[in-house]
Design an enzyme around this catalytic site. Structure first.
Site, PDB file in Angstrom:
ATOM      1  N   GLY A  32       0.801  -1.216   0.000  1.00  0.00           N
ATOM      2  CA  GLY A  32       0.000   0.000   0.000  1.00  0.00           C
ATOM      3  C   GLY A  32       0.833   1.265   0.000  1.00  0.00           C
ATOM      4  CE  LYS A 139       4.090   2.269  11.314  1.00  0.00           C
ATOM      5  NZ  LYS A 139       2.874   1.438  11.442  1.00  0.00           N
ATOM      6  CD  GLU A 209       6.252  -2.023  10.445  1.00  0.00           C
ATOM      7  OE1 GLU A 209       6.910  -1.309  11.220  1.00  0.00           O
ATOM      8  OE2 GLU A 209       6.297  -1.907   9.205  1.00  0.00           O
ATOM      9  CG  HIS A 213       3.454  -0.842  18.553  1.00  0.00           C
ATOM     10  ND1 HIS A 213       4.572  -0.367  19.202  1.00  0.00           N
ATOM     11  CD2 HIS A 213       3.710  -0.710  17.229  1.00  0.00           C
ATOM     12  CE1 HIS A 213       5.456   0.043  18.315  1.00  0.00           C
ATOM     13  NE2 HIS A 213       4.955  -0.157  17.115  1.00  0.00           N
TER      14      HIS A 213
END
EC number: 2.6.1.121
Length: 346
Positions: A32, A139, A209, A213
């Site tokens: 994407g 990130k 990803e 978290h």
């Protein structure tokens, strides 16, 4: 930081002198984010998109790639390697593209799963003897720290590497660095993001990803989840991911820039994987004490109409342009979004 060409960096240098011809750009990763990057580059005069790679192949055309045909090929056949006549199927697509293509700078729109992946890609560029500019939208703090350990190697290799240059880290980190200038002391930097996408499958790596978290999850577990397992998790949460106290590299980047200790920085947000409308407005709040002793908060809020892709790819190419300027002056090594101002790409 060395000025190897002996140019006085205080001298005014015009954009025209640095970009007398379009910068040749490659995009590694064509999910994407990579597809959005291709669309962002399409109308740009200063950058020419010539190379793309995914895990099954690559495409290279020195005259420029067509975003529409590349995206259509990827979506219908699973790889830009099937693109005729410029595609090549390969199990070593990144390595082969580095060796074959003439590219000034790459946007690494790659999933950082496992957490060591981006550093391993940087090593591939160094081992190939390639010189130019790399930019990523990493990130995790630990991923950026791995790249920080390569600073001297990147400088010696003649590579200018811009890390953490997406939205957060990236755009919001840079905004925090600017906002901090009003204060004598920074008390906190709070980044809150809202992301809305119509279909999680368009951003599979990004969503994985984010899942990493969540409480009870980590990078390895998220990486190993099947699409069916991801869908089951999203069914449980009605498509919503609520993320708090994330391991986000905004902290180490602001610490490196001398803004504040990393434990003063918090990042969290809400991702809606079933609705393109943002569940909340993305913003950064910088609280501090002025030299007069006043406590105040600056808030920088992104427009709700700007997508995740727009807020990641736009800054990434702005930082790529800034990196090209540094590289052409003989300035190599690793830089973050909090250290260098991005340049707007025409």
């Amino acid at each position: 930081m060395s000025d190897k060409q002996g140019i006085n960096l205080t001298d005014a240098t015009t954009t025209d002198s640095l970009f007398s011809k379009p910068v040749r750009v490659g995009v590694l990763g064509f999910g994407g984010l990579g597809q959005a990057a291709a669309r962002v580059l399409a109308p740009k005069r200063e950058m020419l998109w010539v190379a793309a790679a995914d895990h099954k192949g690559y495409a290279y055309d020195s005259q420029g790639l067509n975003p529409n045909t590349c995206i259509a090929t990827y979506q219908s056949q699973g790889s830009v390697g099937y693109l005729e006549p410029t595609g090549t199927l390969s199990n070593h697509s990144i390595q082969e593209l580095i060796e074959k293509a003439s590219v000034d700078g790459y946007f690494l729109a790659l999933p950082n799963l496992p957490n060591t992946f981006m550093a391993s890609v940087a090593r591939q560029f160094m081992q190939a003897g390639w010189q130019g500019v790399l930019v990523d939208a990493l990130k995790r703090t630990s991923a950026v720290e791995q790249l920080l350990s390569l600073r001297e190697e990147l400088q010696a290799a003649g590579i200018t590497y811009m890390t953490g240059c997406g939205a957060t880290p990236g755009l919001l980190t840079a905004a925090a660095a600017l906002a901090a200038q009003s204060y004598a002391e920074i008390h906190s930097v709070k980044i809150t993001f809202g992301v809305g996408i119509a279909n999680w499958e368009a951003y599979r790596a990004t969503i994985r990803e984010d899942i990493a978290h969540l409480p009870g999850y980590n990078v390895e577990r998220a990486q190993n989840m099947s699409d069916a397992e991801v869908e089951a998790l999203l069914d449980e949460t009605n498509g919503i991911l609520r993320l708090e106290n994330m391991e986000h590299a905004d902290d180490v980047m602001l610490e490196l820039a001398g803004i504040c200790p990393r434990d003063h920085v918090t990042v969290g947000g809400v991702v809606d994987t079933r609705n393109p409308k943002k569940p909340l407005s993305t913003n950064v709040q910088v609280t501090g004490r002025t030299f007069e002793g006043k406590i105040s908060t600056h808030t920088f809020t992104l427009g709700d109409e700007t997508s995740m892709a727009a807020n990641v790819c736009g800054p990434a190419f702005g930082y790529l342009k800034a990196g090209i300027s540094l590289h052409q002056r003989g300035i190599y090594g690793l830089f973050t979004a909090a250290e260098v101002m991005p340049k707007f790409v025409q």
